[in-house]
Design an enzyme around this catalytic site. Structure first.
Site, PDB file in Angstrom:
ATOM      1  N   LYS A   1      -1.453  -6.575  -7.979  1.00 15.94           N
ATOM      2  CA  LYS A   1      -1.773  -7.910  -7.451  1.00 15.94           C
ATOM      3  C   LYS A   1      -3.238  -8.223  -7.753  1.00 15.94           C
ATOM      4  O   LYS A   1      -3.586  -9.330  -8.133  1.00 15.94           O
ATOM      5  CB  LYS A   1      -1.519  -8.004  -5.948  1.00 15.94           C
TER       6      LYS A   1
ATOM      7  N   HIS B   1       0.839  -1.208   0.000  1.00 11.61           N
ATOM      8  CA  HIS B   1       0.000   0.000   0.000  1.00 11.61           C
ATOM      9  C   HIS B   1       0.872   1.256   0.000  1.00 11.61           C
ATOM     10  O   HIS B   1       0.588   2.224  -0.707  1.00 11.61           O
ATOM     11  CB  HIS B   1      -0.880   0.048   1.254  1.00 11.61           C
TER      12      HIS B   1
END
Ligand code: PAF
Length: 281
Positions: free
Chosen positions: A149, A37
Site C-alpha cells: 500500500k 500488518h
C-alpha cells in the site's frame, strides 16, 4: 512472545538466534495493527525462522501539522494480536531509545522521495529511511517485509538497503483490503462514517484507470483525469493522481508496459493512499 524495549536487548537476542543458525524476519510497523500488518508477519514467518514485529510511531517521518500527536495507539491490543499470530518478539522502543539525546544522523535518498507522497510530505521519507536503518541494525534482520500500500516507501527502503549494502532482503506484501475494497490502514480509524463511505472513491479511482486501460486507452493523462474525477465526485481533496513507472516513479505519458496507478486524497483531515499495478494488454 518476548517483548524488547531497547536496541541492545533485541540485538542480544538476534545474535543468539544467528549463532543458533536461525534467520530473522522483521515487520516494521507503527502499531494499531490490522489484518494487513498480520499478513506481513505471515510472510515474514514463511521466509525466516524467527519473526520480530516492531511498533514505533516514528516522529521524524511526520511533518509539522501532520497527525503525529493523534496517531492511533493500542499497545495492549497490538501485543495480544502479535502473540496470537505466533510472532517471536515485539520491539517497542521509546523515542529516546531510537533518537538518543543529540542524535544528528539521517538517511536521505536523493531522487525517489521527490515523487508522489514526497511532494506534499517533504521530510517523510528521510524519517522512514532513518528509522528503518536503525530497526535493521537493532534486529539484525535477514528479511524485512513492507506492505505494498505504501508502494513508494517500499521502493525507498529497497533502494536504501541496496545503496547502503545492508545485509537485509526487502520483501513487499500485497495490499489487504476491507470487504468493500478500501485498503486497510491504521488511519482508516480516523474516518467518520460519512468519510468512510466517501473514501471508497479511492479504490474506485484505481478501478477507473484500470477499466480505461483495459478498454484500450493508454494515454496516462486520460487515466489520471478519470482517477481525479472519482475523487472530485465525492468532494474530497486530491493530493495526487499519478500514472508512474513502477521503478523510477517518473510520470509516464503512455502505458505501454507495466505502470503503477497511485493516488492520495484527503477526507477531512485524513489522508489516504492507494495504488495498483497496471499492465497494458
Ligand atoms: O509503514 C509504516 O508503518 C512506517 O512508515 C514504518 C515503515 C514502520 C517506518 O516507521
Amino acid at each position: 512472545m518476548d517483548i524488547f524495549r531497547t536496541a541492545s536487548a533485541l540485538r542480544a537476542q538476534a545474535r543468539a538466534w544467528h549463532r543458533a543458525g536461525l534467520s530473522i524476519g522483521l515487520v516494521p510497523t507503527m502499531g494499531y495493527l490490522h489484518d494487513g500488518h498480520l499478513s506481513l508477519a505471515r510472510i515474514a514467518r514463511a521466509r525466516a525462522d524467527r519473526v520480530v514485529v516492531s511498533i514505533f510511531v516514528n516522529p521524524t517521518q511526520f511533518g509539522p501539522g501532520e497527525d503525529l500527536d493523534r496517531y492511533p495507539r493500542d499497545e495492549a491490543g497490538d501485543l495480544e494480536a502479535l502473540a496470537r499470530e505466533g510472532v517471536d518478539a515485539a520491539f517497542l522502543p521509546s523515542v529516546r531509545e531510537m533518537y538518543p539525546e543529540g542524535a544528528e544522523t539521517f538517511v536521505q535518498l536523493e531522487r525517489l522521495p521527490e515523487h508522489l507522497c514526497g511532494m506534499s510530505r517533504p521530510v517523510h521519507f528521510r524519517g522512514v529511511a532513518t528509522v528503518c536503518t536503525k530497526l535493521f541494525a537493532a534486529s539484525a534482520a535477514d528479511v524485512a517485509v513492507f506492505g505494498e500500500k505504501d508502494y513508494q516507501q517500499l521502493l525507498v527502503i529497497r533502494r536504501m538497503a541496496r545503496d547502503l549494502l545492508l545485509p537485509v532482503e526487502i520483501v513487499g506484501g500485497p495490499i489487504v483490503r476491507e470487504a468493500d475494497g478500501l485498503a486497510m490502514s491504521s488511519r482508516n480509524a480516523y474516518l467518520s462514517p460519512e468519510d468512510r463511505r466517501r473514501a471508497l472513491a479511492v479504490p474506485r479511482a484505481l478501478d477507473a484507470a484500470e477499466a480505461l486501460l483495459r478498454a484500450g486507452e493508454t494515454d496516462a493523462a486520460v487515466l489520471r483525469a478519470a482517477m481525479a474525477g472519482e475523487i472530485a465526485k465525492v468532494g474530497a481533496a486530491l493530493d495526487y493522481a499519478a500514472i508512474v513507472d513502477p521503478d523510477s516513479l517518473d510520470d509516464v505519458l503512455r502505458v505501454e508496459g507495466p505502470a503503477r496507478a497511485a493516488i492520495a486524497a484527503l477526507f477531512g483531515p485524513t489522508r489516504l493512499i492507494d495504488n495498483r499495478l497496471l499492465h497494458a494488454s
